[in-house]
Design an enzyme around this catalytic site. Structure first.
Site, PDB file in Angstrom:
ATOM      1  CE  LYS A   1      -4.059  14.998  16.102  1.00 12.46           C
ATOM      2  NZ  LYS A   1      -4.863  15.977  15.704  1.00 12.46           N
TER       3      LYS A   1
ATOM      4  NE  ARG B   1      -9.631  12.292  11.138  1.00 12.77           N
ATOM      5  CZ  ARG B   1      -8.324  11.892  10.693  1.00 12.77           C
ATOM      6  NH1 ARG B   1      -8.547  10.918   9.492  1.00 12.77           N
ATOM      7  NH2 ARG B   1      -7.169  11.804  10.967  1.00 12.77           N
TER       8      ARG B   1
ATOM      9  CE  LYS C   1      -6.574  15.621   9.447  1.00 13.41           C
ATOM     10  NZ  LYS C   1      -7.032  16.251  10.730  1.00 13.41           N
TER      11      LYS C   1
ATOM     12  CE  LYS D   1      -6.235  13.327  19.056  1.00 11.53           C
ATOM     13  NZ  LYS D   1      -6.790  14.437  18.529  1.00 11.53           N
TER      14      LYS D   1
ATOM     15  CB  SER E   1     -13.662   9.852  19.003  1.00 10.83           C
ATOM     16  OG  SER E   1     -12.610   9.745  17.996  1.00 10.83           O
TER      17      SER E   1
ATOM     18  CE1 TYR F   1     -14.654  13.522  22.805  1.00 10.36           C
ATOM     19  CE2 TYR F   1     -13.069  11.596  22.719  1.00 10.36           C
ATOM     20  CZ  TYR F   1     -13.531  13.000  22.200  1.00 10.36           C
ATOM     21  OH  TYR F   1     -13.021  13.591  21.355  1.00 10.36           O
TER      22      TYR F   1
END
Ligand code: PBG
Length: 324
Positions: free
Chosen positions: A193, A203, A215, A246, A272, A311
């Protein structure tokens, strides 16, 4: 004389020589769960994607199952008032997320339900781990992730998805779940990730952006590829059932490397921001979104992904039905 164009002369020969096929079995749909009843709000940067309360999410899952989608990754949208430094709501059995998961599995035992294990949706500072003096504490976080995973497993879900990127968490969660009798609850590990800018719309959905810092001390550097193999070796050894990469589209090489190296299924998360880019271009009339969607998903599959969290799951499934 070899003429590769011969195999492209007709639709029939093109279909017969097609190397990769997308199938309805490839998709997992991420869903955003709201507390309450009859609540629905569209995500501004993700047209067509809604946060839904339990009653509406049940209807959505029912509709998806009818279409042939079998996998769902459910994320909770947590109100600010429930957030604290130690994500305590994440393992409170009375919290709406856990109650809804129980309901979902009760109504649709045939659906494959995946949950998210990470502190950020419940954390007042938006990080995936415990923060102290600006540092993310790895080993202390495991304890909370463990409680969260057990609470989720208790609801009857099929698979947990640790998305936190703490070291040792796969092995820790595996042995904890085994000890408590959840031997058949799987782990789809967010193995590679990346600290990516493509998570921005997500987010926004969760209102979970980190309040300070970024992060980068736990999510991977987008420049690194060998490190993904190291993460994968560890997750494999620690007992992960599925390894995930990801985001997907900017990391097709990572999907390919993991697929070539490990004999367990590889998942890719078409995140997203990847969805938002295509939808935004569609709204401007700059791209044929349907074709770009199918080409993107196909390329993720061609790179080696056995399943795709996307999605676009519903739209792509409808597209595949139209083609039959
Ligand atoms: C959080 C989590 C994130 C996503 C899934 N789980 C965001 C983050 O790490 O900041 C992103 C999914 C997406 O962008 O679609 N643990």
């Amino acid at each position: 004389m070899r003429r590769p164009r011969r195999n492209r002369t007709s639709e029939a020969i093109r279909n017969l020589t097609q190397e990769t096929q997308l199938s309805i079995n490839d998709f997992i749909l991420p869903l955003f769960l709201l507390e309450g009843k009859n609540k629905k709000s569209e995500v501004e940067s993700m047209p067509g994607i809604f946060r839904l309360s339990e009653d509406l999410i049940l209807k959505e899952i029912e509709a998806c199952l009818k279409l042939g989608i079998q996998g769902f990754d459910v994320f909770p949208v947590v109100d600010e008032k429930y957030k604290d430094k130690r994500a305590t709501k994440s393992y409170d059995p009375n919290f709406f997320y856990l109650k809804s998961l129980t309901k979902i599995k009760k109504e649709f035992p045939e659906a494959l339900v995946i949950t998210d294990v990470a502190m950020d949706p419940y954390s007042s500072n938006g990080h995936d781990g415990i923060v102290e003096d600006g540092k993310i504490l790895n080993d202390e976080t495991l304890d909370i992730l463990g409680q969260m995973a057990l609470a989720q497993a208790e609801t009857g879900i099929d698979m947990i998805g640790p998305s936190d990127m703490m070291d040792f968490r796969v092995g820790y969660l595996r042995s904890l779940m085994d000890k408590q009798g959840f031997v058949n609850t799987g782990i789809m590990s967010y193995t590679a990730k990346y600290a990516s800018a493509f998570y921005e719309p997500f987010r926004e959905v969760m209102d979970s952006a980190p309040k300070m810092g970024d992060k980068k001390t736990y999510q991977m550097n987008p420049a690194n590829s060998n490190e993904a193999l190291l993460e994968a070796e560890l997750d494999y050894a620690e007992g992960a059932d599925i390894l995930m990469v990801k985001p997907a589209l900017a990391y097709l090489d990572i999907i390919y490397r993991l697929k070539s190296t490990f004999n367990i299924p590889i998942a890719a998360y078409n995140v997203s921001g990847e969805y938002a880019m295509i939808k935004a271009a569609e709204q401007k009339g700059w791209l044929d979104a349907d074709r770009v969607m199918m080409e993107s998903l196909l390329s993720i599959k061609r790179a080696g992904a056995n399943m795709i969290l996307t999605y676009f799951a519903k739209e792509a499934t409808k597209h595949l039905h139209r083609m039959q």
